[in-house]
Design a protein around this motif. Structure first.
Motif, short mmCIF file in Angstrom:
data_model
loop_
_atom_site.label_atom_id
_atom_site.label_comp_id
_atom_site.label_asym_id
_atom_site.label_seq_id
_atom_site.Cartn_x
_atom_site.Cartn_y
_atom_site.Cartn_z
N LEU A 1 0.76 -116.75 -15.98
CA LEU A 1 1.90 -117.00 -16.85
C LEU A 1 2.73 -115.72 -16.87
O LEU A 1 2.19 -114.64 -17.10
CB LEU A 1 1.45 -117.33 -18.27
N ARG A 2 4.01 -115.84 -16.60
CA ARG A 2 4.89 -114.67 -16.67
C ARG A 2 5.86 -114.85 -17.83
O ARG A 2 6.40 -115.94 -18.03
CB ARG A 2 5.68 -114.52 -15.36
N VAL B 1 6.51 -118.71 -18.17
CA VAL B 1 6.69 -119.49 -16.94
C VAL B 1 5.35 -119.56 -16.23
O VAL B 1 4.69 -118.53 -16.06
CB VAL B 1 7.73 -118.82 -16.02
N ILE B 2 4.92 -120.74 -15.83
CA ILE B 2 3.69 -120.87 -15.05
C ILE B 2 4.04 -120.65 -13.58
O ILE B 2 4.88 -121.36 -13.03
CB ILE B 2 3.06 -122.26 -15.23
N VAL B 3 3.42 -119.63 -12.97
CA VAL B 3 3.62 -119.40 -11.54
C VAL B 3 2.36 -119.89 -10.83
O VAL B 3 1.28 -119.34 -11.02
CB VAL B 3 3.89 -117.92 -11.24
N ALA B 4 2.49 -120.97 -10.08
CA ALA B 4 1.33 -121.66 -9.50
C ALA B 4 1.55 -121.94 -8.03
O ALA B 4 1.89 -123.06 -7.65
CB ALA B 4 1.07 -122.96 -10.27
N PRO B 5 1.37 -120.91 -7.17
CA PRO B 5 1.64 -121.13 -5.74
C PRO B 5 0.80 -122.25 -5.13
O PRO B 5 1.24 -122.92 -4.21
CB PRO B 5 1.27 -119.78 -5.11
#
Lengths: 435, 435
Positions: free
Chosen positions: B97-98, B107-111
């Protein structure tokens, strides 16, 4: 009940027409309004925004409407509605703002927007020559649009075809200049609304039908920025407008209805909650630290370098640490500028240069994706506050929001901004070699 | 740098694999994880969320990738990735989470979500028999999913094919149970992040591949609600989770990747700003007036009647006065219930009945549109506060958000909710006659 009657296909009651109120500002000129209710506009099959047409009774579903159009091509060979009643507007066309008591948002309710025509994707189905002939934004077709608000041209004839940038009222405006901006309540007093007072203008960026913004010569982009600033500053003089949003929709996924390169401006009678909130957060940060939040953010990004796409003497293009969508790109000024309206004209070439680089990298690297572009700037009266930096946001439309994002407001971004920036830098370098 | 290396196509460094941490809760079972990086999954051409695949070097654009798949059908005839390393997960798969300092959003950063496979639209290209054979959500294919978390079935064999509702971990989770939820800062201390700690579960609503939620028998919908409540209340016991969102994506435009009817649940380590804000607005209204905001809203809507779709003994379905999108429909309880977890089981049949009516009216009236459905409920610890009513939101995806809506946060709704409600009531009446 003229409203619901007309929507259900009964001929509109002419007694309910309102005469156009007197003009006051230059942008106040009456746009020509067409009653497109009986025109089965061509539409993409995937865009189901023509519910009004659906309820006419002739069509019970979009698919059937498309079939009907295929069988009756002669009935819909105009991509733009007939201009029939330039100085009248039906009362049901009027927009209103409704207040959402659960979120404190104002919602624009604009039934007339459901009737705007949407071009067929031009590249596959229509020859370039036909596209230019039928495009109301192409030179020579000025009579197909409402009278222009402003233009850059060598000559002095209004609505002539020698323009380089042209501004016209949106034919299907989200907000209208003649509406009363005051807040009112419905009979129950719990539900609040106000007139959809505002301005909605279209900026035709270039006479060239096929030339995307990033492919235009730098001096053409400078002309566009000059015109955007001129209209922005002119509209700010109207005390009814509290905020002005400049935006661009490029490509089908970004919600555009016209292929010819253009951007838009909407002036609103309220400051949208989202803009107010961003501004307040920046103000609180400044109160706490004595430093501008956006200046600090830019400084940190320039220190780290990993998310920086490009820098020139006046501006920087970065992919923010907490990007909400893949390849989100911001352009920020490197000196204190709270408002887009106050960018010195000497800096516009640098702004055009960096925007062109960013757009070209996104275009080449991601195969001409749909994107939205917005200009986030200080609200009216706060243009000289030191805690904000106006900035451009480029938001590629590569993914769809799902139920989680709609329900929580928490974005899910599937590409690390560091990876996206590294990728775009490579493309930018390749573009520079190709020049 | 294992992360960027693997994304750019270099084989992942096995030394960076993290062993699965010990289980603690039932939902904590390790989902099987596949490394799909080298699988050119079938995708719709219009969904460009496979940027990772794009940067592999083999494909330079989605269009070329699709062409390549067309020429090499044997290379991609599995719609679901091979399960190869069930107890390992690569570090670059981890979500974080950023914190967005400009909006206060996490913001969820989920590559890893960029690699999830997307089914071909089944109706046109695959026979129903093939669809069922390859669908991991169909009975008999339980081995194609991670081990189940819970299920409703007459027998007692875990992962047998006699279930009526089945819950499994999402194979491409936005958040993972094993992540550390604590907040940390990057080296610069300006940028904050925390581990993507959470749960992401999939609820298979029915064994029937083609039966949409609104077409299922009422008792099947009751079973689904019972299971949703069970998982919701179970996850709430985990102190790491601050909020739980239940949602459904139906149709391509709503962001679904699987055709078989299912809904999802995500538990988050923070209360999303949007949810917190709605809750705070309701609290302030209660402080000011002594009345619940949502109870008052429902009372006003029931008085006015014009936007009411249906009412039964326990619930009401209304199209709110300030709907953000065309045909937005809410279902609210008619008694004080702040949390979805505390709906008495005696009321679930009434809830199932009204949801079925609303979904059937939307399905029949709008030609099976894509829609999202979310359940908005009180955050952890506020489940008994008197100022909130939990509610279901049904959001048809009929229009696209444009740059104005993205930049301002102000929705533009092109259909008056009164007209939409009147239309859906007509369809609802016709549905009742048809029964």
């Amino acid at each position: 009940m003229a409203n619901s009657r007309s929507i259900h296909g009964i001929p509109p009651d002419h007694a309910t027409f309102a005469a156009w109120p007197p003009c006051r500002f230059r942008h106040d000129k009456p746009p020509m309004v067409a009653f497109g209710r009986t025109h089965p506009y061509r539409r993409r099959t995937s865009v189901v925004d023509d519910w009004n047409a659906t309820t006419l009774g002739r069509f019970t579903s979009t698919r059937r409407q498309v079939d009907w159009i295929a069988q009756n091509p002669a009935s819909c060979d105009h991509a733009w509605p007939q201009v029939s009643s330039p100085y009248r507007r039906q009362s049901s066309d009027m927009s209103t703002l409704r207040y959402d008591v659960t979120t404190n948002d104002w919602v624009i309710v604009a039934p007339s927007r459901a009737r705007r025509p949407i071009e067929q994707p031009l590249r596959n189905t229509v020859s370039p020559k036909t596209a230019v002939q039928s495009c109301p934004f192409c030179p020579g077709n000025e009579r197909m649009t409402p009278p222009e608000i402003d233009a850059v041209r060598p000559g002095s004839n209004l609505n002539a075809d020698d323009w380089r940038v042209r501004v016209i009222p949106n034919l299907f405006p989200a907000l209208q200049i003649e509406e009363n901006p005051d807040s009112r309540t419905e009979s129950s007093s719990f539900f609040r609304y106000r007139g959809g007072c505002g301005a909605h203008e279209v900026f035709i960026e270039s006479p060239h039908h096929e030339l995307a913004l990033g492919d235009q010569p730098p001096d053409q982009i400078v002309l566009l920025f000059q015109m955007l600033q001129r209209r922005y500053n002119d509209l700010l003089r109207d005390p009814r407008f509290q905020a002005i949003l400049i935006f661009k929709n490029h490509g089908e996924w970004a919600g555009t209805s016209m292929h010819h390169p253009h951007c838009q401006l909407i002036a609103t009678p309220v400051v949208p909650r989202q803009s107010r909130q961003k501004f307040t957060i920046a103000e609180e940060y400044y109160d706490r630290t004595g430093v501008g939040l956006y200046s600090r953010l830019l400084e940190e990004e320039l220190n780290e370098q990993t998310r920086v796409l490009a820098v020139n003497e006046g501006f920087a293009a970065v992919l923010p640490y907490a990007s909400h969508v893949p390849f989100e790109t911001w352009i920020l000024p490197r000196t204190q500028q709270s408002s887009f309206g106050s960018v010195p004209s000497s800096q516009l070439p640098a702004l055009a240069e960096i925007l062109k680089r960013a757009l070209r990298a996104i275009h080449a690297g991601l195969d001409n994706p749909s994107f939205n572009m917005t200009i986030d700037t200080a609200p009216r009266g706060d243009e000289s506050k030191p805690w904000f930096l106006w900035h451009i946001q480029i938001l590629p439309r590569l993914t769809r929001r799902s139920g989680f994002e709609l329900g929580s407001g928490m974005p899910i971004n599937t590409v690390l901004p560091e990876d996206a920036a590294s990728f775009l830098r490579d493309v930018d370098r390749a573009n520079a070699i190709g020049d």
